[in-house]
Scaffold this motif. Sequence first.
Motif, PDB file in Angstrom:
ATOM      1  N   PRO A 198      46.538  22.997   8.304  1.00 61.24           N
ATOM      2  CA  PRO A 198      46.097  24.095   8.478  1.00 61.24           C
ATOM      3  C   PRO A 198      47.648  24.957   9.849  1.00 61.24           C
ATOM      4  O   PRO A 198      47.017  26.001  10.629  1.00 61.24           O
ATOM      5  CB  PRO A 198      45.482  23.927   9.833  1.00 61.24           C
ATOM      6  N   THR A 199      48.660  23.812   9.698  1.00 68.12           N
ATOM      7  CA  THR A 199      49.541  24.168  11.168  1.00 68.12           C
ATOM      8  C   THR A 199      49.657  25.440  10.008  1.00 68.12           C
ATOM      9  O   THR A 199      50.915  26.636  10.824  1.00 68.12           O
ATOM     10  CB  THR A 199      50.218  23.474  11.235  1.00 68.12           C
ATOM     11  N   SER A 200      50.357  25.712   8.824  1.00 65.47           N
ATOM     12  CA  SER A 200      50.780  26.887   7.831  1.00 65.47           C
ATOM     13  C   SER A 200      50.129  28.218   8.719  1.00 65.47           C
ATOM     14  O   SER A 200      50.685  29.265   8.848  1.00 65.47           O
ATOM     15  CB  SER A 200      50.979  26.732   6.988  1.00 65.47           C
ATOM     16  N   TYR A 201      48.936  27.411   9.021  1.00 61.80           N
ATOM     17  CA  TYR A 201      47.670  28.836   9.349  1.00 61.80           C
ATOM     18  C   TYR A 201      47.302  29.055  10.559  1.00 61.80           C
ATOM     19  O   TYR A 201      46.208  30.233  10.860  1.00 61.80           O
ATOM     20  CB  TYR A 201      46.218  29.393   8.200  1.00 61.80           C
ATOM     21  N   LEU A 202      47.799  28.660  11.692  1.00 59.88           N
ATOM     22  CA  LEU A 202      47.496  29.698  12.782  1.00 59.88           C
ATOM     23  C   LEU A 202      48.958  29.315  13.711  1.00 59.88           C
ATOM     24  O   LEU A 202      49.677  28.130  13.270  1.00 59.88           O
ATOM     25  CB  LEU A 202      47.039  27.802  13.287  1.00 59.88           C
ATOM     26  N   ASN A 203      48.457  30.105  14.272  1.00 61.09           N
ATOM     27  CA  ASN A 203      49.816  31.147  15.458  1.00 61.09           C
ATOM     28  C   ASN A 203      49.982  29.848  16.171  1.00 61.09           C
ATOM     29  O   ASN A 203      48.478  29.370  17.629  1.00 61.09           O
ATOM     30  CB  ASN A 203      49.019  31.840  15.608  1.00 61.09           C
ATOM     31  N   PRO A 204      51.650  29.426  16.610  1.00 60.88           N
ATOM     32  CA  PRO A 204      51.167  28.395  17.641  1.00 60.88           C
ATOM     33  C   PRO A 204      51.899  29.048  18.718  1.00 60.88           C
ATOM     34  O   PRO A 204      51.338  27.722  19.940  1.00 60.88           O
ATOM     35  CB  PRO A 204      52.632  27.796  16.838  1.00 60.88           C
ATOM     36  N   SER A 205      51.764  30.408  18.484  1.00 57.59           N
ATOM     37  CA  SER A 205      51.884  30.519  20.313  1.00 57.59           C
ATOM     38  C   SER A 205      50.219  31.237  20.984  1.00 57.59           C
ATOM     39  O   SER A 205      50.588  31.254  22.385  1.00 57.59           O
ATOM     40  CB  SER A 205      52.802  31.644  20.091  1.00 57.59           C
ATOM     41  N   LEU A 206      49.584  30.910  20.330  1.00 59.13           N
ATOM     42  CA  LEU A 206      48.002  31.426  20.652  1.00 59.13           C
ATOM     43  C   LEU A 206      47.269  30.642  20.436  1.00 59.13           C
ATOM     44  O   LEU A 206      47.181  29.402  19.470  1.00 59.13           O
ATOM     45  CB  LEU A 206      47.689  32.541  19.512  1.00 59.13           C
ATOM     46  N   THR A 207      46.467  30.363  21.586  1.00 64.57           N
ATOM     47  CA  THR A 207      45.173  28.417  21.844  1.00 64.57           C
ATOM     48  C   THR A 207      44.306  29.980  19.890  1.00 64.57           C
ATOM     49  O   THR A 207      44.009  30.286  19.637  1.00 64.57           O
ATOM     50  CB  THR A 207      44.322  29.225  23.155  1.00 64.57           C
ATOM     51  N   VAL A 208      43.596  28.524  20.223  1.00 65.12           N
ATOM     52  CA  VAL A 208      42.663  27.863  18.830  1.00 65.12           C
ATOM     53  C   VAL A 208      41.509  29.349  18.659  1.00 65.12           C
ATOM     54  O   VAL A 208      40.897  29.797  17.703  1.00 65.12           O
ATOM     55  CB  VAL A 208      42.157  27.122  18.048  1.00 65.12           C
ATOM     56  N   GLY A 209      40.886  28.955  20.312  1.00 63.91           N
ATOM     57  CA  GLY A 209      40.048  29.891  20.235  1.00 63.91           C
ATOM     58  C   GLY A 209      40.209  31.084  19.673  1.00 63.91           C
ATOM     59  O   GLY A 209      39.251  31.978  20.218  1.00 63.91           O
TER      60      GLY A 209
END
Length: 341
Positions: free
Chosen positions: A108-119
Amino acid sequence: MSSQPDHQPRRTLEVTDLQVSVGDHLVAVQDVSFTIGRGESVGLVGESGSGKTLTCRAVLGLLPATGHVDRGRIVLGDGADTVELTDAKRGTWDRVRGLRLGAVFQDPTSYLNPSLTVGHQLAEQLRVKRRLSRRDAHARSVELFAEVGLRDPAGVFHQYPHQLSGGMLQRVLIAIAVSCEPELLIADEATTALDVVIQAEILGLLRRLRETHQLSLLLVTHDLAVVAETCERILVMYGGQIVESGPTEEVLRSPRHPYTQALMGVATIGNWQRRKLDVIPGQPPAAGAEMPGCRFAPRCAYASARCVAGAVPLTDLGHERSARCVLVDDLSAPSVQEVSA
């Protein structure tokens, strides 16, 4: 008075004679056909390199830059809701991905932007795809985080990916994938990197979401035990081809292809602690390798000259079962009970 016709689509996805090449005309997926019904869960099983992920990425229109569909059809929906995905243009994909097709992948870390909150990332999906207001998107995001089993969903909304565990991130990705009520969810090795306890929780979550959201599920895995627990029907893939398919319980009780039988020997199904797990000798064929006849023949205990004399078709065995083997009528395969004894 005549009854009203049922307008609910009976077919969620139909893939016919799919062939996918990568790079310089290397055929990595060949002669792949299957159908997923509305609300049905189907497991796509095979070793790494068998073509499972490429098949899914073709369905999602997410093939690598060097990949392309050579032939075949990919059709989403049924009746008036039918959408042809083969060679679909960007506008079609914008209307399909997220809204009708959802996907969850292994990391999942490859598909989520680390600079934005998950919400923020979930709410943005709702605002773009469902055109919700900022306030409504926030409220719906918190509801979805609660639905996928995240504790303190309001607090998780404001956290960044690095602040969450792998299991929590996978739940976030599932929340994003189902946020727009898609017809089909593709879970590609979604539990592989998780420990067995979290894996069981995620599989339970997927089953629950199928019921509450009327989802069809294509679960991609190398683990027969996961399919046995989660899926109604199974597709066994080897060397870029489907070599066996049918209702999960029947295939696992009496596999009709030597590769499925070999997978049973290495699977943790039944009372596996009482038996020694086997090893499948040799290695799977390289993607795009040209092989006469059965692609499993070099590793098969039953192989003979018949197996490599020419292409082996997928034989319809009736009762929604099929297998790609010249010995399909003669093979005596052990059942789950016999393997577990």
